[in-house]
Design a protein around this motif. Structure first.
Motif, PDB file in Angstrom:
ATOM      1  N   PHE B  36       0.830  -1.195   0.000  1.00 59.50           N
ATOM      2  CA  PHE B  36       0.000   0.000   0.000  1.00 59.50           C
ATOM      3  C   PHE B  36       0.874   1.258   0.000  1.00 59.50           C
ATOM      4  O   PHE B  36       0.535   2.262  -0.623  1.00 59.50           O
ATOM      5  CB  PHE B  36      -0.964   0.005   1.188  1.00 59.50           C
ATOM      6  N   SER B  38       3.608   1.500  -1.600  1.00 61.04           N
ATOM      7  CA  SER B  38       4.051   1.700  -2.986  1.00 61.04           C
ATOM      8  C   SER B  38       2.953   2.363  -3.818  1.00 61.04           C
ATOM      9  O   SER B  38       3.227   3.125  -4.735  1.00 61.04           O
ATOM     10  CB  SER B  38       4.504   0.380  -3.611  1.00 61.04           C
ATOM     11  N   VAL B  39       1.695   2.076  -3.463  1.00 61.76           N
ATOM     12  CA  VAL B  39       0.579   2.718  -4.170  1.00 61.76           C
ATOM     13  C   VAL B  39       0.542   4.212  -3.844  1.00 61.76           C
ATOM     14  O   VAL B  39       0.366   5.065  -4.717  1.00 61.76           O
ATOM     15  CB  VAL B  39      -0.763   2.046  -3.770  1.00 61.76           C
ATOM     16  N   MET B  42       3.249   5.866  -5.714  1.00 64.05           N
ATOM     17  CA  MET B  42       2.911   6.018  -7.127  1.00 64.05           C
ATOM     18  C   MET B  42       2.047   7.259  -7.337  1.00 64.05           C
ATOM     19  O   MET B  42       2.315   8.080  -8.222  1.00 64.05           O
ATOM     20  CB  MET B  42       2.148   4.774  -7.595  1.00 64.05           C
ATOM     21  N   LEU B  43       1.019   7.419  -6.495  1.00 64.74           N
ATOM     22  CA  LEU B  43       0.108   8.562  -6.649  1.00 64.74           C
ATOM     23  C   LEU B  43       0.844   9.885  -6.405  1.00 64.74           C
ATOM     24  O   LEU B  43       0.631  10.872  -7.118  1.00 64.74           O
ATOM     25  CB  LEU B  43      -1.074   8.437  -5.684  1.00 64.74           C
ATOM     26  N   GLU B  46       3.026  10.702  -9.407  1.00 63.26           N
ATOM     27  CA  GLU B  46       2.210  11.170 -10.538  1.00 63.26           C
ATOM     28  C   GLU B  46       1.834  12.636 -10.367  1.00 63.26           C
ATOM     29  O   GLU B  46       1.863  13.416 -11.310  1.00 63.26           O
ATOM     30  CB  GLU B  46       0.943  10.314 -10.666  1.00 63.26           C
ATOM     31  N   GLU B  52       1.200  10.101 -15.710  1.00 63.67           N
ATOM     32  CA  GLU B  52       0.363   8.976 -15.295  1.00 63.67           C
ATOM     33  C   GLU B  52       1.057   7.693 -15.726  1.00 63.67           C
ATOM     34  O   GLU B  52       1.344   7.511 -16.913  1.00 63.67           O
ATOM     35  CB  GLU B  52      -1.023   9.077 -15.925  1.00 63.67           C
ATOM     36  N   PHE B  53       1.353   6.844 -14.748  1.00 62.93           N
ATOM     37  CA  PHE B  53       2.009   5.579 -15.089  1.00 62.93           C
ATOM     38  C   PHE B  53       1.021   4.694 -15.845  1.00 62.93           C
ATOM     39  O   PHE B  53      -0.078   4.438 -15.349  1.00 62.93           O
ATOM     40  CB  PHE B  53       2.477   4.847 -13.826  1.00 62.93           C
ATOM     41  N   LEU B  58       2.725  -0.571 -13.959  1.00 61.87           N
ATOM     42  CA  LEU B  58       2.253  -0.789 -12.590  1.00 61.87           C
ATOM     43  C   LEU B  58       2.718  -2.150 -12.088  1.00 61.87           C
ATOM     44  O   LEU B  58       1.977  -3.115 -12.068  1.00 61.87           O
ATOM     45  CB  LEU B  58       0.730  -0.694 -12.523  1.00 61.87           C
ATOM     46  N   PHE B  63       8.741   0.335  -8.731  1.00 66.36           N
ATOM     47  CA  PHE B  63       8.758   1.216  -7.563  1.00 66.36           C
ATOM     48  C   PHE B  63       9.715   0.724  -6.475  1.00 66.36           C
ATOM     49  O   PHE B  63       9.620   1.127  -5.330  1.00 66.36           O
ATOM     50  CB  PHE B  63       7.335   1.358  -7.008  1.00 66.36           C
TER      51      PHE B  63
END
Lengths: 305, 83
Positions: B36, B38-39, B42-43, B46, B52-53, B58, B63
Motif C-alpha cells: 500500500f 508503494s501505491v 505512485m500517486l 504522478e 500517469e504511469f 504498474l 517502484f
C-alpha cells in the motif's frame, strides 16, 4: 418450451429445481434442504481433511465491529464490496417524516445512520483482534477453524457470485515458516479433497479484486509475490473457471495491523485457506447434475449423501 | 530529480529505518515499504511530476528503488516529448 431450454441458464435450472430460491435481488437467494445437505456433506469432508490439525473452532455472526473493520484496511482495497449496516436513529417526528417519504416513494434511506456494525467481508476478519487480545502466540502458533456468511456487494446472475455466501476457513498464525508450511500443506490437501469428489480443477496464482487503478498495482504486487493461489473449477463458464478454494499468505499485514506477536516477540505472520461453501456445492451440481441420486456412488459416499 | 524522488518517498512512505541511509539503488521493499505504501508513492509521484504511469508500468519492480523510479519517469517524459 424449446426456446426456454435453449436460453435457460444454470441459475434458472437451480431455481426450477428449487435448489436456490429467488428473493428478487440478484445474488441473494434462499437454499433448499437438498442444497444444504450437500453443503453439510462438504463441510464434513473439510473437517475430515483438516480436523487432524486440531484447530480451535470459532464462529462469529455475519457482521463485525465497524471500528475493527476500519482498522483492517478493507476500505483501502475493496470499498466497492463493503456493506455497512445503517439504522433509523431519529425521534418520533423523524419517524413521521420517514413514513411519509416511504409512502411517497421517496428515498427514505437518506436519514439512516451508520451503526457500529459492518457486514463481514471474509470469515477471518473478526478473528485477528480477538486472537491478539489473548496476548503473544504460543511457540507452536495458533490454528483456527471458522465459518461465516460473508457479504460482498456485487450483484450478478452468476450463481457462483452471490452477495451473501458462506466461507469456511482455517487460519494459521505464527512465524513465517509455520504459516507458509500450513499453506503449502493445504495446497496439496485441497487438491486431494477436490480430487476425491472427482471434480476437474486447476490451481493458479491469483489476485484479489482490488479497487480501481491503484488496485491494479496491488493486484500485480500480490501476484508477483505469489501470495494468493486459487483452486478453480468450471461452473458458470469453462473459459473463466470459478475460484472454489483459495490459499492466502497475508505476510505480516494482519499481525502488524492488530498487534499479533509470536513467542519470539516478532510480528506474527498469518495465512488462511478458504473454502467457498456455495461454490463447491454449485460445482458438484453443475458437474454431476441436479439429480443427486444419479451422482457417482463414490461422490455420494464422500459427502455422506 | 533523484533528490526530488527521495523527498517524495520521505514524505509518503513509512520506512522503519528512514531514508537517509538508503542509496539510490537500495530496495525500498526490503527497507520496509508495504504494497500500500508503494501505491501511495505512485500517486504522489504522478502528482509531483504530472505524469500517469500506464498499466504496463504498474508493477512491483518499478517502484522498488529511487533508480528504477527515475528511469521509469525518464521513459515517460521522453515518450511525452513532442506530443
Amino acid at each position: 418450451m424449446l426456446a426456454k431450454t435453449e436460453t435457460a441458464t444454470f441459475l434458472d435450472e437451480l431455481f426450477d429445481q428449487g435448489l436456490l430460491i429467488e428473493t428478487g435481488v440478484d445474488g441473494l437467494y434462499g437454499r433448499s434442504g437438498l442444497f444444504e445437505a450437500i453443503g453439510d456433506g462438504f463441510q464434513n469432508l473439510v473437517t475430515r481433511y483438516g480436523g487432524a490439525d486440531d484447530p480451535e473452532v470459532v464462529r462469529f455472526p455475519p457482521a463485525m465491529s465497524r471500528s475493527i473493520f476500519e482498522k483492517s484496511g478493507y476500505m483501502k482495497s475493496f470499498p466497492q464490496l463493503a456493506g455497512t449496516v445503517h439504522c433509523f436513529c431519529g425521534n418520533p417526528a423523524d419517524h413521521v417524516s420517514l413514513l411519509q417519504t416511504i409512502e411517497q416513494g421517496g428515498d427514505w434511506t437518506e436519514g439512516q445512520k451508520a451503526s457500529e456494525i459492518v457486514l463481514t467481508p471474509a470469515a477471518c476478519y473478526p478473528l485477528y483482534p480477538t486472537a491478539a487480545k489473548r496476548g503473544t502466540l504460543p511457540d507452536e502458533g495458533r490454528l483456527f477453524d471458522l465459518m461465516s456468511y460473508c457479504f460482498r456487494h456485487e450483484p450478478s446472475k452468476d450463481p457462483a457470485r452471490q452477495q451473501f455466501f458462506r466461507m469456511r476457513e482455517f487460519v494459521r498464525m505464527g512465524t513465517p515458516d509455520q504459516v507458509t508450511e500450513f499453506r503449502a500443506a493445504w495446497l496439496e490437501r485441497g487438491q486431494a479433497m477436490i480430487g476425491e469428489l472427482g471434480l476437474p480443477f486447476m490451481v493458479d496464482v491469483a489476485n484479489d479484486p482490488f479497487f480501481g487503478r491503484t488496485g491494479k498495482m496491488l493486484a500485480v504486487n500480490q501476484r508477483d509475490q505469489r501470495l494468493k493461489f486459487e483452486l478453480l473449477i468450471a461452473i458458470e463458464s469453462e473459459e473463466k473457471p470459478t475460484a472454489c478454494l483459495s490459499f492466502n499468505y497475508h505476510q505480516d499485514h494482519f499481525g502488524k495491523t492488530f498487534g499479533l506477536t509470536t513467542a519470539g516477540d516478532e510480528v506474527a505472520h498469518t495465512a488462511c485457506v478458504g473454502f467457498g461453501h456455495e461454490r463447491v456445492i454449485l460445482a458438484l451440481l453443475k458437474h454431476y447434475g441436479t439429480n443427486v441420486k444419479r451422482w457417482p456412488a463414490s461422490v455420494r459416499q464422500s459427502l455422506g449423501l | 530529480m533523484n533528490i526530488q524522488i527521495r523527498e517524495i518517498i520521505a514524505r509518503t512512505v513509512e520506512l522503519p529505518g528512514g531514508i537517509a541511509d538508503l542509496v539510490d539503488t537500495s530496495d525500498l521493499y526490503e527497507a520496509g515499504m508495504t504494497s500500500f505504501g508503494s501505491v501511495q508513492l505512485m500517486l504522489a509521484l504522478e502528482e509531483a511530476f504530472d505524469v500517469e504511469f500506464p498499466e504496463r508500468m504498474l508493477n512491483r519492480r518499478l517502484f522498488s528503488s529511487i533508480a528504477t523510479i527515475r528511469s521509469a519517469l525518464d521513459e515517460l517524459r521522453s515518450e511525452n516529448v513532442g506530443v
